[in-house]
Scaffold this motif. Sequence first.
Motif, mmCIF file in Angstrom:
data_model
loop_
_atom_site.group_PDB
_atom_site.id
_atom_site.type_symbol
_atom_site.label_atom_id
_atom_site.label_comp_id
_atom_site.label_asym_id
_atom_site.label_seq_id
_atom_site.Cartn_x
_atom_site.Cartn_y
_atom_site.Cartn_z
ATOM 1 N N UNK A 189 0.831 -1.195 0.000
ATOM 2 C CA UNK A 189 0.000 0.000 0.000
ATOM 3 C C UNK A 189 0.873 1.256 0.000
ATOM 4 N N UNK A 190 0.615 2.137 -0.961
ATOM 5 C CA UNK A 190 1.264 3.445 -1.043
ATOM 6 C C UNK A 190 0.128 4.476 -1.030
ATOM 7 N N UNK A 191 -0.195 5.023 0.129
ATOM 8 C CA UNK A 191 -1.359 5.902 0.257
ATOM 9 C C UNK A 191 -1.097 7.276 -0.341
ATOM 10 N N UNK A 192 -2.132 8.115 -0.430
ATOM 11 C CA UNK A 192 -1.939 9.489 -0.907
ATOM 12 C C UNK A 192 -0.966 10.249 -0.021
ATOM 13 N N UNK A 193 -0.314 11.214 -0.613
ATOM 14 C CA UNK A 193 0.701 12.004 0.084
ATOM 15 C C UNK A 193 0.058 12.926 1.117
ATOM 16 N N UNK B 178 11.664 6.368 5.488
ATOM 17 C CA UNK B 178 10.630 6.321 6.514
ATOM 18 C C UNK B 178 9.265 5.930 5.942
ATOM 19 N N UNK B 179 8.977 4.633 5.894
ATOM 20 C CA UNK B 179 7.616 4.217 5.541
ATOM 21 C C UNK B 179 6.664 4.543 6.679
ATOM 22 N N UNK B 180 7.151 4.534 7.912
ATOM 23 C CA UNK B 180 6.250 4.755 9.047
ATOM 24 C C UNK B 180 5.886 6.229 9.215
ATOM 25 N N UNK C 235 3.719 7.464 1.692
ATOM 26 C CA UNK C 235 3.436 7.827 0.308
ATOM 27 C C UNK C 235 4.701 8.010 -0.517
ATOM 28 N N UNK C 236 5.817 8.337 0.123
ATOM 29 C CA UNK C 236 7.021 8.706 -0.624
ATOM 30 C C UNK C 236 8.186 7.747 -0.410
ATOM 31 N N UNK C 237 7.932 6.589 0.195
ATOM 32 C CA UNK C 237 9.041 5.682 0.496
ATOM 33 C C UNK C 237 9.712 5.154 -0.772
ATOM 34 N N UNK D 196 11.860 7.786 -2.249
ATOM 35 C CA UNK D 196 13.071 7.992 -1.454
ATOM 36 C C UNK D 196 14.148 6.968 -1.785
ATOM 37 N N UNK D 197 13.793 5.683 -1.777
ATOM 38 C CA UNK D 197 14.821 4.662 -2.016
ATOM 39 C C UNK D 197 15.285 4.688 -3.465
ATOM 40 N N UNK D 198 14.368 4.969 -4.405
ATOM 41 C CA UNK D 198 14.774 5.068 -5.803
ATOM 42 C C UNK D 198 15.710 6.251 -6.025
#
Length: 382
Positions: free
Chosen positions: A139-143, A231-233, A237-239, A242-244
């Motif tokens: 799950x990648x929720x809205x920002x 920080x997924x926690x 929305x932006x994890x 961030x890693x990419x």
Amino acid sequence: MPETPLGVLDLVPVSSGSTAADALRNSLDLARHAERLGYARYWFAEHHLNPGVAGTSPAVVLALTAAATSTIRLGSGAVQLGHRTALSTVEEFGLVDALHPGRLDLGLGRSGGGPSGPPSTPPPTATPVVDGRAPNGLLIPPRFAFENLLGSPRIALQRRLLLLPGAASQDYAEQIDDILALLAGTYRSPEGVEAHAVPGEGADVEVWILGSSGGTSAEAAGARGLRFAANYHVSPATVLEAVDGYRARFKPSATLDRPYVSVSADVVVAEDDTRARELATGYGPWVRSIRTAEGAIAFPTPREARALAWTDEDRALVQDRIDTQFVGTPAQVADRLEQLQEATGADELLITTITHDHADRVRSYELLAREWHRRGHGPVPG
């Protein structure tokens, strides 16, 4: 999937009816349990003017914890640059390293520091997200619009009390470079004057950069070949961005020849799903108190949480965090952690768990460690 170590991120939460001293004693106790259970790292966050969290100074708390443990790595998640100078940061960690060498992680964050500004190159396109899901279903929720908090009088007061003179104009990347140079013993002022931090110079610490997007922090970590914690926690929305972003900008360094990523997750584990969800009841009101800028409340009991007024606006404010908290049995939570690891390619996962009762928190980490080991991810819990 490859073996993926677990670490602990501790906010030093204060439960309703208890004190900051109780929270600190509980954190020391949890660190000893985490060491016994085979967790790889134990990090302390930095928060201020929050009645419900007592982790105001990671360096001080990890110094206390170093004396209470013997093998687990200890660190900051993260020291917020802008609140401390590069020299004071290196000296603080150097002091602890002098008596507990080779165990420290110096995690750096830019919250409260200088302006982020645009990255030198546009962040790369993140892993595709379709209908709020990563390709593997994560799950990648809205920002969440964090900028809405910046106009709060409480945030303005915090900045006035915390920020060092001139911090608002300091360049984050330059602050990181100053820390690296002081640790290495290569610091020179623009005028060519040397500075040597004792203790601190030559300290055997791992430097990490923490970030929630593919912008300034990810770029700084990648360009310097440093480890990166996403920080997924905090910002699910932006994890992926961030890693990419970090991996796209990574350049090998003397300490790291390939990108190395840790990703955080909020977790509550119990023997059965019903019990786990009961323990997590206070999480929504607790997050609401943070996102309304009133400051984290003392973590409520399930009964206290259910008695709090709750509106549709409140639910919308915290829905992304509730939906991305991993709550359930050991198997259910481990499944979701494996999904998070797969989606982000994380080398490690950093677990943060808050419950009202300390015994439930310890038990959550214990159940997770045993399930994680059963799946072949970590050492045998003691």
